[in-house]
Design an enzyme around this catalytic site. Structure first.
Site, short mmCIF file in Angstrom:
data_model
loop_
_atom_site.label_atom_id
_atom_site.label_comp_id
_atom_site.label_asym_id
_atom_site.label_seq_id
_atom_site.Cartn_x
_atom_site.Cartn_y
_atom_site.Cartn_z
N GLU A 68 -11.12 -6.29 -5.15
CA GLU A 68 -11.13 -7.32 -4.11
C GLU A 68 -12.36 -7.16 -3.22
O GLU A 68 -12.53 -6.14 -2.55
CB GLU A 68 -9.84 -7.19 -3.28
CG GLU A 68 -9.75 -8.17 -2.13
CD GLU A 68 -8.42 -8.04 -1.38
OE1 GLU A 68 -7.49 -7.37 -1.88
OE2 GLU A 68 -8.34 -8.61 -0.27
N ASP A 87 -1.76 -13.11 1.14
CA ASP A 87 -2.24 -11.99 1.95
C ASP A 87 -2.61 -12.56 3.32
O ASP A 87 -3.78 -12.80 3.62
CB ASP A 87 -3.45 -11.32 1.29
CG ASP A 87 -3.84 -10.05 2.03
OD1 ASP A 87 -3.06 -9.62 2.92
OD2 ASP A 87 -4.90 -9.48 1.74
N GLU A 92 -10.01 -13.32 -2.52
CA GLU A 92 -9.21 -13.77 -1.37
C GLU A 92 -9.92 -14.91 -0.65
O GLU A 92 -11.10 -14.81 -0.33
CB GLU A 92 -8.97 -12.61 -0.40
CG GLU A 92 -8.27 -13.08 0.88
CD GLU A 92 -7.83 -11.94 1.79
OE1 GLU A 92 -7.31 -10.93 1.27
OE2 GLU A 92 -7.99 -12.08 3.01
N HIS A 116 -12.00 -14.13 2.44
CA HIS A 116 -13.17 -13.27 2.28
C HIS A 116 -14.40 -14.07 1.86
O HIS A 116 -15.49 -13.84 2.37
CB HIS A 116 -12.87 -12.15 1.29
CG HIS A 116 -11.78 -11.24 1.77
ND1 HIS A 116 -11.33 -10.17 1.03
CD2 HIS A 116 -11.04 -11.23 2.92
CE1 HIS A 116 -10.36 -9.55 1.71
NE2 HIS A 116 -10.17 -10.18 2.85
N HIS A 159 0.88 -1.17 0.00
CA HIS A 159 0.00 0.00 0.00
C HIS A 159 0.92 1.22 0.00
O HIS A 159 1.99 1.17 0.62
CB HIS A 159 -0.83 0.08 1.27
CG HIS A 159 -1.72 -1.09 1.55
ND1 HIS A 159 -1.30 -2.21 2.22
CD2 HIS A 159 -3.02 -1.29 1.26
CE1 HIS A 159 -2.29 -3.05 2.34
NE2 HIS A 159 -3.36 -2.54 1.76
N ASP A 185 2.42 1.74 3.33
CA ASP A 185 3.35 0.73 3.88
C ASP A 185 4.77 1.18 3.58
O ASP A 185 5.70 0.90 4.33
CB ASP A 185 3.19 -0.65 3.21
CG ASP A 185 1.82 -1.26 3.39
OD1 ASP A 185 1.13 -0.88 4.34
OD2 ASP A 185 1.46 -2.11 2.56
N ASP A 244 -5.47 -13.46 -3.74
CA ASP A 244 -4.95 -13.35 -2.37
C ASP A 244 -5.15 -14.70 -1.68
O ASP A 244 -6.28 -15.11 -1.38
CB ASP A 244 -5.69 -12.26 -1.60
CG ASP A 244 -5.11 -10.88 -1.87
OD1 ASP A 244 -4.20 -10.76 -2.71
OD2 ASP A 244 -5.58 -9.91 -1.23
N ASP A 287 -11.75 -12.36 11.12
CA ASP A 287 -10.87 -12.28 9.94
C ASP A 287 -9.47 -12.77 10.32
O ASP A 287 -8.70 -12.05 10.94
CB ASP A 287 -10.86 -10.79 9.52
CG ASP A 287 -10.03 -10.53 8.29
OD1 ASP A 287 -9.61 -11.50 7.63
OD2 ASP A 287 -9.81 -9.34 7.99
N ASP A 311 -6.74 -14.44 8.47
CA ASP A 311 -5.51 -14.26 7.68
C ASP A 311 -4.42 -15.28 8.00
O ASP A 311 -3.24 -14.94 8.14
CB ASP A 311 -4.93 -12.84 7.88
CG ASP A 311 -5.66 -11.80 7.04
OD1 ASP A 311 -6.37 -12.18 6.09
OD2 ASP A 311 -5.51 -10.61 7.34
N MET A 365 2.57 -5.71 -7.91
CA MET A 365 1.25 -5.14 -7.59
C MET A 365 1.40 -4.03 -6.57
O MET A 365 2.31 -4.07 -5.74
CB MET A 365 0.36 -6.27 -7.03
CG MET A 365 -1.03 -5.88 -6.58
SD MET A 365 -1.13 -5.29 -4.87
CE MET A 365 -1.79 -6.74 -4.05
N LYS A 422 -14.92 -8.17 -0.03
CA LYS A 422 -14.91 -8.72 1.34
C LYS A 422 -16.28 -8.41 1.94
O LYS A 422 -16.80 -7.31 1.75
CB LYS A 422 -13.79 -8.05 2.15
CG LYS A 422 -13.57 -8.65 3.53
CD LYS A 422 -12.37 -8.03 4.23
CE LYS A 422 -12.10 -8.69 5.55
NZ LYS A 422 -10.97 -8.08 6.28
C1 GCO Z 1 -7.98 -7.31 4.36
C2 GCO Z 1 -7.61 -7.25 2.89
C3 GCO Z 1 -6.38 -6.44 2.60
C4 GCO Z 1 -6.22 -6.14 1.13
C5 GCO Z 1 -5.10 -5.17 0.92
C6 GCO Z 1 -4.73 -5.00 -0.52
O1 GCO Z 1 -8.75 -8.18 4.70
O2 GCO Z 1 -7.49 -6.49 5.13
O3 GCO Z 1 -7.46 -8.56 2.43
O4 GCO Z 1 -5.26 -7.13 3.11
O5 GCO Z 1 -5.97 -7.28 0.40
O6 GCO Z 1 -5.48 -3.94 1.45
O7 GCO Z 1 -5.59 -4.15 -1.13
MN MN Z 2 -6.58 -9.24 0.62
MN MN Z 3 -8.30 -10.05 3.86
#
Ligand code: GCO
Ligand code: MN
Ligand code: MN
Length: 388
Positions: A182, A288, A218, A221, A55, A58, A246, A256, A258, A89, A184
């Site tokens: 993307e 991700d 993702e 998601h 990002h 970041d 992702d 969430d 991850d 990306m 979610k």
């Molecule tokens: C989340 C998202 C993020 C995006 C990222 C890229 O659940 O926080 O998956 O990780 O993928 O902001 O745009």
């Molecule tokens: Mn993501």
């Molecule tokens: Mn995510």
């Protein structure tokens, strides 16, 4: 034993925010120290990644001075050159700053919407400068807690206006860049608009330049929404819209998470890898996800290596499935066609329709036949368990 060494052609990538995650959560403070973007690139080089994504913030903090920006960029570029990592990306942080508490492109305040466009154009410039060919849009705050606050149809129109504006910007700059949207369903908002990959695919068809825009599905998601991720990816692939992916993992019905790729649902991870590999997906395989909060940076490397290794092992399992004579014989039997109804298949003609309407079916044998899916699934499980 097979070789599970990652190679550039596998296109394994991580975000700066993934291996750079310091383990802050709603209940606790960070457990790992913050590392600079350049150090994170070195860490990714060590674990064998091909690329690093980011990002805007970041890499360059939102309040950085021009001098700070220049020095961070210099160090980051030096780390890329040193490790050979690329930036495939980039994306915009449109969710952390309080200005975006009501969303970015869908915020009710027109000043916030304009600021979001400005921030994204600068972030696109930065991404392109570093080589990005894919630009991800994740609308983290593009939602609401109460539908009293925002009209959902207005939200769709505002999102479309922003996407059309940014597509034109990219065309105007003559950038070689595609967008990947993307979805979610929730978190951090109570509900996020365009909640699933399917919603995004439908939305893309309404844009001025749909050819520039695809999706970035993702795992977590779609699992948060209780859906079959592989089916969503299949729809995107079939439509030529899988521009990015992702990879992570997530228990259904939980927060969430991850987690490391394959950490929870090995069987669905297998069918996903098989789908991508069987269909020659040529894009990035982006993880991700982040390490458990219990880990130090050695654990972060274990996490990153684990994502890559599990993907490559599942890729090998997919090849094994495809080469297994018993599985293939079963599939051939399941899909057997004696050709007797071929005259009715293919495109419509009035003659075919008429003949089919008048055909006499004996439906009892159709329902009586056992399909052997139990056997097929058990063989799949045995491939996964390593006994075939
Ligand atoms: C989340 C998202 C993020 C995006 C990222 C890229 O659940 O926080 O998956 O990780 O993928 O902001 O745009
Ligand atoms: Mn993501
Ligand atoms: Mn995510």
């Amino acid at each position: 034993m097979s070789d599970y060494t990652p190679k550039p052609e596998h296109k394994f990538t991580f975000g700066l925010w993934t291996v750079g995650n310091i383990g802050r959560d709603p209940f606790g403070t960070p457990v790992r120290e913050t590392k600079s973007p350049a150090d994170l690139v070195r860490l990714l080089g060590e674990v064998g990644a091909y690329g690093v994504n980011f990002h805007d913030n970041d890499l360059i903090p939102i309040d950085a001075t021009p001098a700070e920006r220049d020095s961070i960029l210099r160090e980051f570029k030096a780390a890329l050159a040193e490790t050979g990592l690329v930036v495939p990306m980039a994306t915009t942080n449109l969710f952390s700053d309080p200005a975006f508490k009501d969303g970015a492109f869908t915020a009710n305040d027109p000043k916030v919407r304009a600021y979001a466009l400005q921030k994204t154009m600068h972030a696109i410039d930065l991404g392109v400068e570093l080589g990005a060919k894919i630009y991800v849009f994740w609308g983290g705050r593009e939602g609401t807690e109460t539908d009293a606050a925002k009209d959902p149809i207005t939200a769709i129109k505002r999102t479309r206006e922003a996407m059309n504006f940014l597509c034109e910007y990219v065309r105007d700059q003559k950038y070689d860049l595609k967008f990947a949207l993307e979805a979610k369903p929730n978190e951090p908002r109570g509900d996020i608009y365009n909640a699933t990959t399917g919603n995004m695919l439908a939305f893309i068809t309404t844009l001025d330049h749909p050819e520039m825009v695809g999706v970035n599905p993702e795992v977590a998601h779609e699992h948060m929404a209780g859906l079959n991720f592989t089916h969503h990816v299949a729809q995107a692939l079939e439509a030529g819209k899988l521009f990015h992916i992702d990879l992570n993992d997530q228990a259904f019905g939980r927060y969430d998470q991850d987690f490391r790729f394959g950490a929870v649902n090995l069987k669905s991870a297998f069918f996903l890898v098989k789908l991508l590999e069987d269909n020659g997906y040529a894009g990035n395989r982006h993880f991700d996800a982040h390490a458990y909060r219990t880990e130090d940076y050695e654990g972060v490397k274990d996490f990153a290596r684990g994502c890559i290794r599990t993907y490559l092992i599942l890729k090998e399992k997919a090849a094994r499935f495809n080469a297994d004579p018993e599985i293939q014989a079963l599939l051939a039997e399941i899909n057997a066609d004696d050709g007797s109804l071929t005259p009715f298949t293919g495109g419509y003609t009035p003659e075919k329709a008429n003949a089919l309407k008048n055909y006499t079916f004996d439906r009892h044998p159709l329902g009586a036949r056992g399909l052997k899916y139990e056997r097929l699934d058990q063989l799949t499980v045995e491939v996964l368990l390593g006994v075939r």
